[in-house]
Motif scaffolding. Structure first.
Motif, mmCIF file in Angstrom:
data_model
loop_
_atom_site.group_PDB
_atom_site.id
_atom_site.type_symbol
_atom_site.label_atom_id
_atom_site.label_comp_id
_atom_site.label_asym_id
_atom_site.label_seq_id
_atom_site.Cartn_x
_atom_site.Cartn_y
_atom_site.Cartn_z
ATOM 1 N N GLY A 22 0.810 -1.211 0.000
ATOM 2 C CA GLY A 22 0.000 0.000 0.000
ATOM 3 C C GLY A 22 0.843 1.261 0.000
ATOM 4 O O GLY A 22 2.016 1.247 -0.349
ATOM 5 N N PHE A 23 0.223 2.345 0.401
ATOM 6 C CA PHE A 23 0.854 3.666 0.420
ATOM 7 C C PHE A 23 2.078 3.659 1.324
ATOM 8 O O PHE A 23 2.053 3.099 2.417
ATOM 9 N N SER A 24 3.159 4.287 0.883
ATOM 10 C CA SER A 24 4.396 4.338 1.656
ATOM 11 C C SER A 24 4.544 5.700 2.342
ATOM 12 O O SER A 24 4.981 6.674 1.739
ATOM 13 N N TRP A 25 4.172 5.740 3.618
ATOM 14 C CA TRP A 25 4.323 6.976 4.376
ATOM 15 C C TRP A 25 5.787 7.333 4.537
ATOM 16 O O TRP A 25 6.143 8.516 4.562
ATOM 17 N N THR A 26 6.649 6.326 4.645
ATOM 18 C CA THR A 26 8.077 6.618 4.790
ATOM 19 C C THR A 26 8.615 7.302 3.531
ATOM 20 O O THR A 26 9.412 8.235 3.628
ATOM 21 N N THR A 27 8.177 6.858 2.361
ATOM 22 C CA THR A 27 8.598 7.511 1.117
ATOM 23 C C THR A 27 8.013 8.919 1.035
ATOM 24 O O THR A 27 8.680 9.846 0.573
ATOM 25 N N PHE A 28 6.795 9.090 1.500
ATOM 26 C CA PHE A 28 6.158 10.409 1.504
ATOM 27 C C PHE A 28 6.976 11.413 2.314
ATOM 28 O O PHE A 28 7.191 12.537 1.888
ATOM 29 N N PHE A 29 7.450 10.988 3.501
ATOM 30 C CA PHE A 29 8.170 11.902 4.375
ATOM 31 C C PHE A 29 9.676 11.958 4.110
ATOM 32 O O PHE A 29 10.299 12.991 4.305
ATOM 33 N N LEU A 33 15.578 8.739 0.620
ATOM 34 C CA LEU A 33 16.283 8.029 1.685
ATOM 35 C C LEU A 33 15.737 6.620 1.918
ATOM 36 O O LEU A 33 16.468 5.747 2.377
ATOM 37 N N VAL A 34 14.479 6.379 1.590
ATOM 38 C CA VAL A 34 13.867 5.072 1.849
ATOM 39 C C VAL A 34 14.553 3.959 1.052
ATOM 40 O O VAL A 34 14.999 2.966 1.640
ATOM 41 N N PRO A 35 14.656 4.072 -0.283
ATOM 42 C CA PRO A 35 15.373 3.002 -0.986
ATOM 43 C C PRO A 35 16.847 2.921 -0.585
ATOM 44 O O PRO A 35 17.437 1.839 -0.597
ATOM 45 N N LEU A 65 6.914 16.724 -5.698
ATOM 46 C CA LEU A 65 5.885 16.017 -6.463
ATOM 47 C C LEU A 65 6.314 14.575 -6.747
ATOM 48 O O LEU A 65 5.508 13.652 -6.658
ATOM 49 N N VAL A 66 7.600 14.391 -7.046
ATOM 50 C CA VAL A 66 8.132 13.041 -7.267
ATOM 51 C C VAL A 66 7.951 12.205 -6.005
ATOM 52 O O VAL A 66 7.522 11.050 -6.073
ATOM 53 N N GLY A 67 8.255 12.778 -4.843
ATOM 54 C CA GLY A 67 8.072 12.063 -3.578
ATOM 55 C C GLY A 67 6.627 11.665 -3.352
ATOM 56 O O GLY A 67 6.344 10.558 -2.898
ATOM 57 N N LEU A 68 5.706 12.552 -3.682
ATOM 58 C CA LEU A 68 4.289 12.245 -3.526
ATOM 59 C C LEU A 68 3.873 11.100 -4.442
ATOM 60 O O LEU A 68 3.225 10.148 -4.001
ATOM 61 N N VAL A 69 4.260 11.158 -5.705
ATOM 62 C CA VAL A 69 3.892 10.108 -6.659
ATOM 63 C C VAL A 69 4.503 8.771 -6.246
ATOM 64 O O VAL A 69 3.817 7.737 -6.232
ATOM 65 N N PHE A 70 5.783 8.773 -5.883
ATOM 66 C CA PHE A 70 6.439 7.524 -5.497
ATOM 67 C C PHE A 70 5.861 6.945 -4.210
ATOM 68 O O PHE A 70 5.961 5.744 -3.972
ATOM 69 N N SER A 71 5.239 7.767 -3.364
ATOM 70 C CA SER A 71 4.603 7.264 -2.143
ATOM 71 C C SER A 71 3.501 6.266 -2.470
ATOM 72 O O SER A 71 3.257 5.327 -1.712
ATOM 73 N N PHE A 72 2.859 6.463 -3.600
ATOM 74 C CA PHE A 72 1.770 5.580 -3.998
ATOM 75 C C PHE A 72 2.258 4.302 -4.669
ATOM 76 O O PHE A 72 1.544 3.299 -4.657
ATOM 77 N N VAL A 73 3.448 4.320 -5.255
ATOM 78 C CA VAL A 73 3.893 3.163 -6.043
ATOM 79 C C VAL A 73 5.138 2.467 -5.519
ATOM 80 O O VAL A 73 5.424 1.342 -5.922
ATOM 81 N N TYR A 74 5.897 3.085 -4.615
ATOM 82 C CA TYR A 74 7.187 2.512 -4.248
ATOM 83 C C TYR A 74 7.080 1.127 -3.602
ATOM 84 O O TYR A 74 7.851 0.225 -3.929
ATOM 85 N N ASN A 75 6.162 0.929 -2.680
ATOM 86 C CA ASN A 75 6.053 -0.384 -2.031
ATOM 87 C C ASN A 75 5.771 -1.484 -3.054
ATOM 88 O O ASN A 75 6.325 -2.573 -2.964
ATOM 89 N N ARG A 76 4.927 -1.190 -4.033
ATOM 90 C CA ARG A 76 4.640 -2.179 -5.085
ATOM 91 C C ARG A 76 5.896 -2.469 -5.903
ATOM 92 O O ARG A 76 6.201 -3.627 -6.203
ATOM 93 N N LEU A 77 6.642 -1.439 -6.263
ATOM 94 C CA LEU A 77 7.881 -1.628 -7.018
ATOM 95 C C LEU A 77 8.886 -2.452 -6.218
ATOM 96 O O LEU A 77 9.542 -3.355 -6.756
ATOM 97 N N TYR A 78 9.015 -2.160 -4.942
ATOM 98 C CA TYR A 78 9.952 -2.861 -4.065
ATOM 99 C C TYR A 78 9.590 -4.344 -3.951
ATOM 100 O O TYR A 78 10.458 -5.217 -4.089
#
Length: 105
Positions: A22-29, A33-35, A65-78
């Motif tokens: 789901g949504f990655s709050w860690t990537t949002f904030f 640094l998350v990856p 904006l990149v951080g916001l967009v990646f918050s929605f998709v990063y966990n799925r990519l990972y």
């Protein structure tokens, strides 16, 4: 199922990694640094490059904006990258969660 945390294991190395679906709050904030902390070098460099390319000409707005967009998709990519590197569900709960979100058949 709420906030789903799953356990993935690599049968060759016996390494276990936990991931959230789901949504990655860690990537949002914390953005890029998350990856970096996860040792996910591919997405670290991709996210860093995109953030720099879009952030410099927009005085940081594009980077946010990149951080916001990646918050929605990063966990799925990972998770998809881990599955692609031989990881699989470590338990029944993780397997059902991955099936319910169409990661595996």
């Amino acid at each position: 199922m709420g906030k789903m945390k799953i356990n993935l294991t690599n049968p060759a190395t016996r390494q276990i990694k936990q991931a959230k679906i789901g949504f990655s709050w860690t990537t949002f904030f914390f953005g890029v640094l998350v990856p970096l902390v996860r040792g996910d070098w591919k997405w670290f460099f991709i996210l860093l490059a995109i953030t720099i390319i879009l952030g410099i000409p927009t005085f940081g707005f594009g980077g946010a904006l990149v951080g916001l967009v990646f918050s929605f998709v990063y966990n799925r990519l990972y998770i998809n990258d881990l599955l692609g590197h031989g990881y699989g569900p470590a338990d029944d709960y993780s397997e059902k969660a991955l099936q319910s979100k169409n990661f595996i058949g």
